[in-house]
Write a protein that holds these residues in place. Structure first.
Motif, PDB file in Angstrom:
ATOM      1  N   SER A 127    -113.661  42.532 -13.747  1.00  0.00           N
ATOM      2  CA  SER A 127    -113.702  42.666 -12.179  1.00  0.00           C
ATOM      3  C   SER A 127    -112.976  41.306 -11.581  1.00  0.00           C
ATOM      4  CB  SER A 127    -115.432  42.580 -11.929  1.00  0.00           C
ATOM      5  OG  SER A 127    -115.475  42.711 -10.617  1.00  0.00           O
ATOM      6  N   VAL A 128    -113.119  40.108 -12.268  1.00  0.00           N
ATOM      7  CA  VAL A 128    -112.317  38.830 -12.024  1.00  0.00           C
ATOM      8  C   VAL A 128    -110.930  39.195 -11.999  1.00  0.00           C
ATOM      9  CG1 VAL A 128    -112.005  36.575 -12.764  1.00  0.00           C
ATOM     10  CG2 VAL A 128    -114.480  37.228 -12.515  1.00  0.00           C
ATOM     11  N   LEU A 129    -110.615  39.558 -12.983  1.00  0.00           N
ATOM     12  CA  LEU A 129    -109.060  39.929 -12.981  1.00  0.00           C
ATOM     13  C   LEU A 129    -108.468  41.020 -12.179  1.00  0.00           C
ATOM     14  CD1 LEU A 129    -106.637  39.525 -14.783  1.00  0.00           C
ATOM     15  CD2 LEU A 129    -107.213  41.434 -16.309  1.00  0.00           C
ATOM     16  N   ALA A 130    -109.476  41.993 -11.838  1.00  0.00           N
ATOM     17  CA  ALA A 130    -108.848  42.831 -10.827  1.00  0.00           C
ATOM     18  C   ALA A 130    -108.982  42.092  -9.528  1.00  0.00           C
ATOM     19  CB  ALA A 130    -110.049  44.018 -10.649  1.00  0.00           C
ATOM     20  N   GLY A 131    -109.940  41.107  -9.068  1.00  0.00           N
ATOM     21  CA  GLY A 131    -110.002  40.545  -7.930  1.00  0.00           C
ATOM     22  C   GLY A 131    -108.846  39.448  -7.842  1.00  0.00           C
ATOM     23  N   ALA A 132    -108.298  39.087  -9.159  1.00  0.00           N
ATOM     24  CA  ALA A 132    -107.134  38.043  -9.032  1.00  0.00           C
ATOM     25  C   ALA A 132    -105.752  38.692  -8.710  1.00  0.00           C
ATOM     26  CB  ALA A 132    -106.970  37.463 -10.275  1.00  0.00           C
ATOM     27  N   LEU A 133    -105.856  39.898  -8.770  1.00  0.00           N
ATOM     28  CA  LEU A 133    -104.273  40.663  -8.581  1.00  0.00           C
ATOM     29  C   LEU A 133    -104.368  40.826  -6.811  1.00  0.00           C
ATOM     30  CD1 LEU A 133    -104.643  43.566 -10.963  1.00  0.00           C
ATOM     31  CD2 LEU A 133    -103.355  41.920 -10.957  1.00  0.00           C
TER      32      LEU A 133
END
Length: 556
Positions: free
Chosen positions: A35-41
């Protein structure tokens, strides 16, 4: 809040985490990082939008810029969707596994070791409260990971474009968790009170339903309805308290988030108009940089929004775990044996008690010494509350002894012999209980296909079945809805007669019955003894005592 109270609350929360979160921490952590990686996009998508608008303003080819920006934006969107989908799958799998584990443990334990908790309270915990842990598991842990990483990423990007925007976000952001923590304390307390009212409401409904016929006969339906309305109004008030706290928390969050975004928007707008000449690095903000800041500013607050919503889920989850812990700590009565199917204990039926003492709820119940042989009948007598029901439970292996012995067919009643001993006896409890199955299935628990007509006739219950709308295919409900207490008692007796048991244990079989119904019950019991059965009855009915071969008194 005192230091001791605060420390106890902190320890309770840690135990709740150890019980619920720790067993599934690995999938939760993986889901959190996805989820963090998704938000970082999102900053990449924001940069693509800002670049495209800036290029169009500068006169670049609209088609080429649009295709490039759209390709980057859609690729990131697709990757974000895949990451969020996988994260969600891990989270819900972990939540379902946790709830399934707690539910299975609860059912298995409550079926074998009784407490003073009512069936309605247990049902409320199983059906209504345990599912409340799902939002806590699926939202709070991930929200904490997002709020501990993404705002710092957005803050770093904001400072890289404008120190004024970075300072604005830096000041507005920390105010939200501070106020959220203050509101969260009230949310946790309100959730605990709501859980208590849910359990109390279920207990009251079960009590009133089981006594519905008596309530109607006594003309107390209006009083019962008023009690129900009062309890329902109390639950409504508790629920509204939880919602008030939730709305207060949301209002505080949205206020600071809106102010923060508005200040960023004002700064960027006036800077691009040339009215503000400070707050940016170098020669000032470009259109692309300003748009980028406007696009990431709301996302800076989004993880805090998610945490605010999950904070209330966390409070509800802690309240449920507090109920689980209270049930874990409740005093229990453990039954002997494994409650597994078994062949009846070998040898001629014989029951002998020698100095047997049952420790139940801090009170010692002394079972009188007696011997009961095959074909005999014996009554345990004494005033209500002296321990007759407890004595029957101990003889059935449903309550352990603190001292003395119970000999069954010449062997001590122990873990090894309890299942085989129970296979040869049948119990008629004082309070009827019907499983969620047809009457025909309930009368024949071993599913051997025996015709129940003879047993129903012996118990005087044939007319009861004929009056039911669906006869033997009727479902009576847990407490025997649709039949009176005396009729339920006769159906219980018919089931015991049909079981083929050699020993029948009956707890106050004629209590609270009219004379005619009590005579029917006594006649059925005597018919069972005449057919070679053995009777052990707990009663204070003089007529039933006189009908037995002998009696012994249970002393307080």
């Amino acid at each position: 809040m005192s230091h001791d109270t605060e420390g106890a609350a902190r320890n309770d929360r840690q135990r709740a985490k150890d019980r619920i979160i720790t067993p599934v921490k690995r999938p939760l952590t993986v889901a959190g990082w996805l989820s963090v990686l998704a938000g970082a996009l999102w900053p990449i998508q924001a940069a693509a939008i800002a670049w495209a608008v800036s290029e169009w303003v500068d006169g670049a080819s609209a088609v080429q810029v649009a295709l490039t920006a759209a390709s980057v934006f859609l690729a990131c969107a697709l990757l974000r969707a895949l990451l969020e989908h996988r994260s969600g799958a891990l989270l819900f799998a972990a939540a379902n596994a946790t709830i399934r584990r707690e539910r299975a443990h609860l059912i298995d334990r409550e079926a074998r070791t009784r407490t003073s908790a009512g069936s309605a309270q247990i049902a409320a915990l199983l059906v209504q409260k345990l599912p409340l842990m799902q939002p806590w598991i699926t939202r709070y842990h991930v929200a904490m990971m997002r709020v501990s990483t993404l705002p710092f990423l957005y803050l770093l990007l904001a400072f890289s474009q404008s120190w004024a925007v970075g300072v604005t976000l830096l000041v507005a952001g920390p105010l939200i968790p501070v106020f959220m923590a203050l509101v969260g304390m009230a949310a946790e307390e309100a959730s605990k009170k709501q859980m208590q009212d849910i359990a109390s409401m279920n207990d009251m409904v079960m009590d009133r339903l089981s006594a519905m016929l008596d309530i109607r006969l006594l003309g107390a339906t209006d009083r019962a309805a008023q009690d129900f309305a009062t309890r329902a109004d109390s639950l409504r008030a508790r629920t509204m308290e939880v919602l008030k706290v939730a709305f207060l928390s949301s209002t505080v969050l949205e206020l600071f988030a809106a102010l923060g975004v508005a200040m960023v928007a004002v700064f960027v707008g006036f800077t691009l108009l040339g009215e503000i000449g400070f707050g940016a690095w170098g020669d000032g903000l470009t259109l692309g940089e300003g748009l980028f800041l406007l696009l990431i500013a709301p996302e800076f607050f989004q993880p805090l929004r998610d945490l605010s919503a999950a904070w209330h889920d966390r409070a509800a989850g802690y309240a449920v775990v507090a109920d689980l812990d209270a049930l874990d700590a409740a005093e229990r009565v453990a039954m002997l044996g494994q409650a597994a199917p078994s062949e009846p204990l070998s040898g001629p039926l014989a029951l002998c008690t020698e100095g047997a003492v049952v420790a139940l709820s801090g009170k010692d119940v002394r079972i009188p010494d007696f011997t009961l042989s095959e074909g005999q009948s014996l009554a345990l007598v004494g005033p209500s509350g002296v321990g007759k029901s407890t004595a029957l439970a101990a003889i059935a292996g449903l309550a352990p002894l603190r001292a003395g012995t119970i000999l069954v067919n010449g062997q001590p009643l122990t873990e090894e012999t309890a299942d085989a001993w129970r296979a040869g006896l049948s119990v008629v409890p004082q309070k009827p209980h019907f499983a969620d199955e047809t009457l025909a299935e309930w009368l024949d628990p071993k599913a051997i296909g025996t015709d129940p007509s003879a047993a129903l006739a012996m118990a005087g219950a044939s007319d009861i079945v004929r009056r039911l709308p669906e006869g033997l295919h009727s479902r009576l409900g847990e407490t025997g809805g649709g039949v009176s207490g005396g009729e339920a008692r006769r159906l219980l007796l018919a089931r015991a007669l049909l079981s083929g048991a050699s020993l029948l244990l009956a707890d106050e079989p004629t209590a609270d019955l009219d004379e005619a119904t009590a005579d029917t019950i006594i006649t059925a019991l005597l018919a069972f003894r005449a057919a070679g059965g053995t009777l052990l009855i707990a009663t204070h009915d003089p007529r039933l005592i006189a009908a037995m071969d002998t009696h012994v008194e249970v002393m307080a």
